[in-house]
Design a protein around this motif. Structure first.
Motif, PDB file in Angstrom:
ATOM      1  N   ALA A 157      54.089  -3.546  37.749  1.00 20.32           N
ATOM      2  CA  ALA A 157      55.170  -3.318  38.691  1.00 20.32           C
ATOM      3  C   ALA A 157      54.493  -3.077  40.147  1.00 20.32           C
ATOM      4  O   ALA A 157      55.526  -3.559  41.059  1.00 20.32           O
ATOM      5  CB  ALA A 157      55.910  -1.940  38.025  1.00 20.32           C
ATOM      6  N   THR A 181      57.996  -7.102  38.009  1.00 19.88           N
ATOM      7  CA  THR A 181      59.384  -6.880  38.446  1.00 19.88           C
ATOM      8  C   THR A 181      59.722  -7.328  39.802  1.00 19.88           C
ATOM      9  O   THR A 181      58.688  -7.259  40.593  1.00 19.88           O
ATOM     10  CB  THR A 181      59.820  -5.637  38.115  1.00 19.88           C
ATOM     11  N   LEU A 236      65.794  -7.951  37.528  1.00 25.59           N
ATOM     12  CA  LEU A 236      64.941  -9.138  37.222  1.00 25.59           C
ATOM     13  C   LEU A 236      63.691  -8.831  37.093  1.00 25.59           C
ATOM     14  O   LEU A 236      63.005  -8.330  37.962  1.00 25.59           O
ATOM     15  CB  LEU A 236      65.094 -10.292  38.326  1.00 25.59           C
ATOM     16  N   SER A 276      61.669  -5.450  41.483  1.00 24.16           N
ATOM     17  CA  SER A 276      62.562  -4.261  42.176  1.00 24.16           C
ATOM     18  C   SER A 276      61.714  -3.561  43.163  1.00 24.16           C
ATOM     19  O   SER A 276      62.373  -2.725  43.781  1.00 24.16           O
ATOM     20  CB  SER A 276      62.690  -3.109  40.804  1.00 24.16           C
ATOM     21  N   ASP A 328      51.643  -2.761  32.464  1.00 25.99           N
ATOM     22  CA  ASP A 328      52.821  -2.866  33.174  1.00 25.99           C
ATOM     23  C   ASP A 328      52.529  -2.907  35.052  1.00 25.99           C
ATOM     24  O   ASP A 328      51.880  -1.779  35.456  1.00 25.99           O
ATOM     25  CB  ASP A 328      53.445  -1.710  33.187  1.00 25.99           C
TER      26      ASP A 328
HETATM   27  C1  LIG Z   1      60.152   0.489  38.633  1.00 28.66           C
HETATM   28  C2  LIG Z   1      59.223   0.517  37.513  1.00 28.66           C
HETATM   29  C3  LIG Z   1      59.557  -0.406  36.392  1.00 28.66           C
HETATM   30  C4  LIG Z   1      61.109  -0.768  36.315  1.00 28.66           C
HETATM   31  O1  LIG Z   1      61.148  -1.999  36.866  1.00 28.66           O
HETATM   32  P1  LIG Z   1      62.657  -2.670  36.585  1.00 28.66           P
HETATM   33  O2  LIG Z   1      62.350  -4.112  36.710  1.00 28.66           O
HETATM   34  O3  LIG Z   1      63.523  -2.206  37.721  1.00 28.66           O
HETATM   35  O4  LIG Z   1      63.289  -2.348  35.406  1.00 28.66           O
HETATM   36  C5  LIG Z   1      58.875  -0.555  35.181  1.00 28.66           C
HETATM   37  N1  LIG Z   1      57.543   0.159  35.223  1.00 28.66           N
HETATM   38  C6  LIG Z   1      57.146   0.684  36.288  1.00 28.66           C
HETATM   39  C7  LIG Z   1      55.866   1.660  36.269  1.00 28.66           C
HETATM   40  C8  LIG Z   1      58.070   1.048  37.422  1.00 28.66           C
HETATM   41  O5  LIG Z   1      57.557   1.953  38.325  1.00 28.66           O
END
Ligand SMILES: *Cc1c(COP(=O)(O)O)cnc(C)c1O
Length: 359
Positions: free
Chosen positions: A185, A209, A221, A211, A183
């Motif tokens: 992110a 992500t 998204l 986000s 992940d």
């Molecule tokens: C914020 C976060 C996400 C979530 O992301 P979204 O795309 O908003 O669902 C996934 N993994 C981690 C580690 C995060 O901190």
């Protein structure tokens, strides 16, 4: 007649983020930037020309292409999803069979455990070291001893803010049979992504992500990037219209301004640095045994016996940060003013406490 909830879901409670009218929100790792001016027209056009009566493109071709161009990956290896949260949910429920073993780390993103639970998987939580770094050898050993089907973790990590180097993640991927769900992110804020390696492994899926660095948490998204076989499977198991038309269009517009997004990412990193520097100075001025971790993300992470007190004090002053009962605080990097406000308020807290102690 009487319907009763099954025991799996009977005691679950809805996700409950901090809600309320706080002046400063540094609790959810969102970007402090809203949609850039340059994109307002594109978003208005997307709404104006939207065919509300038609289903979205099930493979989200345009936004996947823009995403792929931004990161220099093959668009054929990209699947769009309704936030990476949805990816995690889909991967857990489909790539695992009931009773399969999934390895998570502690501390890490809490959603992994949650979706693994719903998938009726067997979760083994591997503890990180005292300093919150990952013991890769222990992870490999545990995964192989348990014949794990999946390993999932965030890199850089939410909440620890620490990163695991590419070479260490590569060693992990090469040393296990499990599917490694990586992940990323927060990888926009660091430079150790493995996106360029997805097609060289049969057991790697990377989640990204919009986000965090892209300031688009509101449109939901995210993307999954993996080799062709895994991507085909992902596209087969996701719900067909998981990404809605407006999100696809706005996402494509955002990735269509790569310079702007790179610039903003850089500014967020600067903000994080400023917050770290300010925090370090504060900890030197008021030594209370607090630990500040080396951040690779858009937030800072602190270990302190005063976590709850600081959290309550900030909240009373309309600043929301994230508190972990295990004795940690997570503070998202904000605008210059927001960072200053949180530092000033913490300084007030320490000064008042010092006064109380010396009196
Ligand atoms: C914020 C976060 C996400 C979530 O992301 P979204 O795309 O908003 O669902 C996934 N993994 C981690 C580690 C995060 O901190």
């Amino acid at each position: 007649m009487a319907y009763t909830l099954n025991k799996k879901i009977r005691d679950l409670k809805p996700y409950d983020p901090i809600q309320g009218d706080y002046q400063i929100r540094l609790d959810a790792n969102e970007s402090f930037y809203n949609l850039p001016e340059e994109l307002h027209t594109a978003v208005q056009d997307a709404v104006a020309h939207m065919q509300f009566n038609r289903y979205p493109d099930p493979v989200a071709r345009e936004v996947c292409q823009q995403f792929a161009a931004y990161y220099g990956v093959d668009p054929e290896l990209v699947t769009a999803c309704n936030g990476s949260d949805e990816s995690i949910s889909v991967i857990m429920t489909s790539f695992l069979m009931r009773g399969d073993t999934v390895i998570t780390l502690s501390d890490d993103f809490s959603m992994y455990r949650f979706y693994a639970f719903l998938a009726e998987a067997n979760v083994i939580e591997v503890q990180k070291r005292e300093d919150l770094t990952i013991d890769v050898d222990k992870l490999i050993e545990t995964a192989n001893a348990a014949n794990a089907a999946m390993i999932i973790f965030s890199n850089p990590c939410n909440p620890t803010s620490l990163g695991l180097k590419r070479e260490d993640v590569l060693r992990l991927i090469r040393s296990v049979n499990a599917l490694v769900v990586l992940d990323e992110a927060y990888m926009d804020f660091w430079d150790q992504s493995l996106l360029d390696r997805v097609d060289t492994f049969d057991n790697l899926m990377i989640l990204r992500t919009c986000s965090k660095a892209f300031g688009m948490a509101g449109i939901r998204l995210g993307f999954t990037v993996a080799n062709k076989t895994l991507t085909d499977a992902m596209k087969a198991v996701k719900s067909p219209y998981n990404s809605n038309t407006l999100t696809q269009k706005i996402g494509a517009a955002v990735y269509g301004h790569p310079e702007l997004m790179r610039q903003r990412t850089k500014e967020i990193v600067h903000s994080r640095e400023a917050l770290s520097v300010g925090m370090k100075a504060l900890l030197e001025q008021y030594p209370t045994g607090m630990t500040l971790y080396e951040s690779c993300t858009n937030f800072v992470y602190l270990k302190t016996a005063l976590a709850k007190e600081i959290y309550d004090y900030l909240l009373d002053n309309s600043i929301a940060i994230r508190y972990f009962p295990s004795g940690y605080l997570r503070i998202t990097a904000g605008s210059r003013e927001e960072n200053q406000a949180v530092l000033d308020m913490m300084k007030d807290f320490f000064a008042a406490r010092q006064k109380a102690v010396t009196e």
